[in-house]
Design a protein around this motif. Structure first.
Motif, PDB file in Angstrom:
ATOM      1  N   UNK A  65      -0.527 -12.530  -9.026  1.00 52.05           N
ATOM      2  CA  UNK A  65      -0.472 -11.280  -9.794  1.00 52.05           C
ATOM      3  C   UNK A  65      -0.161 -10.097  -8.886  1.00 52.05           C
ATOM      4  N   UNK A  66      -0.691 -10.131  -7.663  1.00 49.72           N
ATOM      5  CA  UNK A  66      -0.402  -9.036  -6.740  1.00 49.72           C
ATOM      6  C   UNK A  66       1.057  -9.063  -6.301  1.00 49.72           C
ATOM      7  N   UNK A  67       1.613 -10.256  -6.124  1.00 54.39           N
ATOM      8  CA  UNK A  67       3.039 -10.358  -5.787  1.00 54.39           C
ATOM      9  C   UNK A  67       3.899  -9.838  -6.932  1.00 54.39           C
ATOM     10  N   UNK A  76       4.853   0.396   0.290  1.00 52.13           N
ATOM     11  CA  UNK A  76       3.958   1.214   1.106  1.00 52.13           C
ATOM     12  C   UNK A  76       2.688   1.596   0.342  1.00 52.13           C
ATOM     13  N   UNK A  77       2.775   1.713  -0.977  1.00 53.73           N
ATOM     14  CA  UNK A  77       1.577   2.035  -1.777  1.00 53.73           C
ATOM     15  C   UNK A  77       0.652   0.821  -1.833  1.00 53.73           C
ATOM     16  N   UNK A  78       1.212  -0.352  -2.122  1.00 56.45           N
ATOM     17  CA  UNK A  78       0.361  -1.543  -2.199  1.00 56.45           C
ATOM     18  C   UNK A  78      -0.222  -1.901  -0.838  1.00 56.45           C
ATOM     19  N   UNK A  79       0.555  -1.746   0.232  1.00 52.68           N
ATOM     20  CA  UNK A  79       0.045  -2.053   1.566  1.00 52.68           C
ATOM     21  C   UNK A  79      -1.077  -1.096   1.969  1.00 52.68           C
ATOM     22  N   UNK A  80      -0.870   0.194   1.720  1.00 58.29           N
ATOM     23  CA  UNK A  80      -1.888   1.185   2.071  1.00 58.29           C
ATOM     24  C   UNK A  80      -3.150   0.972   1.234  1.00 58.29           C
ATOM     25  N   UNK A  83      -4.971  -2.006   2.604  1.00 57.12           N
ATOM     26  CA  UNK A  83      -5.683  -1.697   3.846  1.00 57.12           C
ATOM     27  C   UNK A  83      -6.996  -0.972   3.563  1.00 57.12           C
ATOM     28  N   UNK A  84      -6.965  -0.015   2.663  1.00 56.12           N
ATOM     29  CA  UNK A  84      -8.171   0.759   2.343  1.00 56.12           C
ATOM     30  C   UNK A  84      -9.220  -0.127   1.677  1.00 56.12           C
ATOM     31  N   UNK A  85      -8.795  -0.938   0.710  1.00 53.53           N
ATOM     32  CA  UNK A  85      -9.742  -1.824   0.018  1.00 53.53           C
ATOM     33  C   UNK A  85     -10.346  -2.826   1.007  1.00 53.53           C
ATOM     34  N   UNK A  86      -9.508  -3.401   1.866  1.00 50.16           N
ATOM     35  CA  UNK A  86     -10.001  -4.351   2.858  1.00 50.16           C
ATOM     36  C   UNK A  86     -11.029  -3.690   3.779  1.00 50.16           C
TER      37      UNK A  86
END
Length: 180
Positions: A65-67, A76-80, A83-86
């Motif tokens: 679903x994330x893909x 860049x939005x999904x990566x950022x 990173x924040x959620x992780x």
């Protein structure tokens, strides 16, 4: 982690391979529970391992679903966001890792949450903290997405190469807490 991967996770996934994704989830939970107890025989370490298992399980289950989301939302939005959620989830689990008991861990979490008494600090401390976080974010983002180290200055002169470290020492001396 390599030892756990080779001797626990991989054999467990092979053992449970007939169960498909459920087998992988079982292997993840057992592996992370062992990682938790590896650090000590306290329930806080078990909770740490269970939380890590839950986070990796959610990551495994939601991968498709994330893909699919990545097709509609800029990378860049999904990566950022990832990173924040992780960072937040790892930090939450580390509260249990560093606490002497589970009740103390919940006490810490209630103190840093909205319902607890939150100490924000002085305006100068907030400015220093935001500056430090921004510097770390710029460095991490440049390494992660551009494969370039922000603070790695390539020069043949030692003093110029040492400039980021000198600035870091100055910042520590300015904002460090040196009294208990």
């Amino acid at each position: 982690s390599s030892w756990v991967n080779y001797y626990i996770f991989t054999p467990l996934t092979l053992h449970f391979r007939n169960l498909g994704v459920l087998g992988v989830i079982i292997a993840i939970f057992i592996s992370f529970l062992i990682v938790g107890f590896w650090h000590g025989a306290l329930w806080t370490f078990a909770v740490f391992g269970i939380l890590q298992g839950i986070f990796i399980t959610i990551e495994t289950i939601t991968l498709r679903k994330r893909k699919a989301l990545n097709k509609f939302i800029p990378k860049y939005i999904t990566n950022t966001t990832g990173l924040i959620i992780t960072f937040l989830l790892i930090t939450l689990s580390l509260v249990f890792f560093r606490s002497p008991t589970i009740s103390v861990a919940f006490s810490y979490i209630s103190q840093i949450s909205v319902t607890g008494n939150v100490f924000i600090g002085t305006p100068s401390a907030i400015i220093y903290a935001v500056f430090g976080i921004l510097v770390l974010l710029v460095n991490d983002i440049s390494i992660e997405f551009y494969k370039k180290e922000f603070f790695n200055i390539r020069s043949r002169f030692f003093l110029i190469r040492s400039l980021p470290y000198a600035l870091l020492v100055c910042l520590i001396l300015l904002i460090g807490v040196f009294d208990g």
